[in-house]
Design an enzyme around this catalytic site. Structure first.
Site, PDB file in Angstrom:
ATOM      1  N   HIS A 127       0.819  -1.224   0.000  1.00  0.00           N
ATOM      2  CA  HIS A 127       0.000   0.000   0.000  1.00  0.00           C
ATOM      3  C   HIS A 127       0.855   1.277   0.000  1.00  0.00           C
ATOM      4  O   HIS A 127       0.325   2.374  -0.171  1.00  0.00           O
ATOM      5  CB  HIS A 127      -0.911   0.049   1.236  1.00  0.00           C
ATOM      6  CG  HIS A 127      -1.943  -1.026   1.272  1.00  0.00           C
ATOM      7  ND1 HIS A 127      -2.827  -1.238   0.245  1.00  0.00           N
ATOM      8  CD2 HIS A 127      -2.233  -1.963   2.224  1.00  0.00           C
ATOM      9  CE1 HIS A 127      -3.617  -2.266   0.551  1.00  0.00           C
ATOM     10  NE2 HIS A 127      -3.272  -2.725   1.743  1.00  0.00           N
ATOM     11  N   ASP A 164      -3.058 -10.743  -1.953  1.00  0.00           N
ATOM     12  CA  ASP A 164      -3.540 -10.189  -0.678  1.00  0.00           C
ATOM     13  C   ASP A 164      -5.007  -9.754  -0.871  1.00  0.00           C
ATOM     14  O   ASP A 164      -5.403  -9.355  -1.966  1.00  0.00           O
ATOM     15  CB  ASP A 164      -2.677  -8.976  -0.314  1.00  0.00           C
ATOM     16  CG  ASP A 164      -2.996  -8.419   1.065  1.00  0.00           C
ATOM     17  OD1 ASP A 164      -2.279  -8.761   2.010  1.00  0.00           O
ATOM     18  OD2 ASP A 164      -3.970  -7.637   1.188  1.00  0.00           O
ATOM     19  N   HIS A 166      -6.435  -7.156   0.017  1.00  0.00           N
ATOM     20  CA  HIS A 166      -6.554  -5.724  -0.283  1.00  0.00           C
ATOM     21  C   HIS A 166      -5.826  -5.406  -1.592  1.00  0.00           C
ATOM     22  O   HIS A 166      -4.793  -6.002  -1.884  1.00  0.00           O
ATOM     23  CB  HIS A 166      -5.932  -4.886   0.846  1.00  0.00           C
ATOM     24  CG  HIS A 166      -6.534  -5.137   2.200  1.00  0.00           C
ATOM     25  ND1 HIS A 166      -6.052  -6.118   3.053  1.00  0.00           N
ATOM     26  CD2 HIS A 166      -7.581  -4.543   2.823  1.00  0.00           C
ATOM     27  CE1 HIS A 166      -6.782  -6.103   4.165  1.00  0.00           C
ATOM     28  NE2 HIS A 166      -7.717  -5.171   4.054  1.00  0.00           N
ATOM     29  N   ASP A 253      -4.644 -12.679   4.366  1.00  0.00           N
ATOM     30  CA  ASP A 253      -5.950 -12.135   4.753  1.00  0.00           C
ATOM     31  C   ASP A 253      -7.030 -12.488   3.719  1.00  0.00           C
ATOM     32  O   ASP A 253      -8.180 -12.082   3.861  1.00  0.00           O
ATOM     33  CB  ASP A 253      -5.882 -10.618   4.986  1.00  0.00           C
ATOM     34  CG  ASP A 253      -5.148  -9.867   3.902  1.00  0.00           C
ATOM     35  OD1 ASP A 253      -4.819 -10.465   2.858  1.00  0.00           O
ATOM     36  OD2 ASP A 253      -4.889  -8.654   4.101  1.00  0.00           O
TER      37      ASP A 253
HETATM   38 ZN   LIG Z   1      -4.211  -7.141   3.050  1.00  0.00          ZN
END
Ligand SMILES: [Zn+2]
Length: 351
Positions: A127, A164, A166, A253
């Site tokens: 990120h 992931d 996200h 996740d």
């Molecule tokens: Zn994540």
């Protein structure tokens, strides 16, 4: 040939606020699970110490001003970039060791010292943006490694597969105008999860158009959806791109019991994705494969999934965990429609 696990004690010295889900125990649990695996025999797997990334390798991915602010905040003892992304006195060094760990990993693989590697690092990176820390991330580890492979090691085609839960916004943006780095993101739909990006129409810019591929997953997406994503889109894309090196952002996740997300993968499904990574690396990239730990906030899952990944990378078959999760037909239908949309958009570019 061996599998490297890249690690450094600085990775567990970085801590955010009390009770924060991105905590040192994630790595401690992963390492302790890996040590219990039969492949951890002193030969098949090597534990390699990360080194600090040289600043000139990081500076092309992050602004000097931002890096200085991270350094000074860390040297002052700590502070906050956002409400959930904070620094302690070890964070700056830990972030440099995490990015540097990736450099150690890709160089060893490219030089034929090891076959593949798992960078078991904190803080995560996908990120982190050019000029800001974001979403528990400070320096974009996988992007620093991809940039090194293209700029310093003169590779022409590097693929980054990010599973992931996200969206890897920072990684996408780092190579948005590049046709040398193909970014493929599989993540929970940005309308339902942080960071709110990663839609199918985010495809890159200029000569990089088509070299950013986002496959947003409906909440609850599991085995069938992900298998279709790999079989129907990702494998054809990499067959066309023919990567010389495979990098992966692995975030556990995406498991159905993760406390922060809403996807529907089991540990065996995560192993299925690791199988695809190995298959892609061996088909096109002479086996060159390095995975970076990103997220994953259920400690048991992070431990088991790390062990499974290392066992698969070392050429063995992880044991089945026999977890039960059934995704809905609505979910599968939605993902199949998304996949068709991605394929239509890629027609005439990579497909
Ligand atoms: Zn994540």
């Amino acid at each position: 040939m061996t599998t490297d696990i890249i690690y450094h004690d600085y990775f567990i010295k970085h801590k955010m606020s009390v009770g924060h889900p991105e905590r040192p125990e994630r790595l401690q649990t992963a390492l302790s699970e890996i040590r219990q695996s039969p492949v951890f025999d002193g030969e098949t797997i090597r534990l390699i110490e990360a080194r600090e990334a040289p600043l000139d390798e990081v500076i092309s991915l992050h602004s000097n001003e931002y890096l200085l602010s991270l350094k000074s905040m860390s040297e002052r003892g700590g502070g906050f970039f956002t409400l959930d992304t904070s620094v302690n006195r070890f964070t700056y060094k830990a972030a440099l060791f995490a990015a540097g760990g990736g450099l150690v990993a890709v160089d060893r693989v490219l030089d034929g010292i090891s076959e593949n590697a798992f960078v078991l690092c904190r803080p995560p990176g996908h990120h982190a943006e050019y000029d800001r820390a974001f979403g528990f991330c400070f320096i974009n580890n996988v992007a620093v490694a991809a940039n090194h492979l293209v700029r310093r090691r003169q590779l022409k085609r590097v693929v980054i597969i990010d599973y992931d839960a996200h969206h890897g916004n920072g990684t996408q943006n780092a190579f948005y105008s590049s046709d040398e780095v193909l970014y493929i993101g599989l993540h929970q739909d940005g309308r339902t999860l942080f960071p709110g990006s990663g839609f199918v129409d985010e495809m890159g810019r200029g000569k990089g158009y088509g070299y950013t591929v986002n496959i947003p997953m409906y909440p609850g997406a599991g085995h069938t959806s992900y298998r279709h994503a790999f079989e129907d889109v990702i494998l054809p894309l990499v067959a066309s791109f023919r990567p010389q090196f495979v990098l992966a952002s692995v975030g556990f996740d995406c498991h159905f019991e993760d406390p922060l997300t809403n996807l529907g993968l089991t540990l065996d499904d995560i192993s299925m994705m690791n199988n695809y990574l190995c298959e892609i690396a061996s088909n096109y990239a002479d086996g060159h494969l390095v995975a970076f730990l990103e997220g994953g906030y259920n400690l048991d899952v992070v431990g088991q999934a790390s062990r499974d990944l290392v066992e698969r990378f070392a050429g063995t078959r992880p044991q089945s965990h026999r977890e039960e999760y059934r995704e809905s037909k609505t979910c599968i239908d939605y993902v199949l429609a998304t996949i068709e949309s991605v394929k239509d958009r890629q027609e005439g570019i990579l497909l």
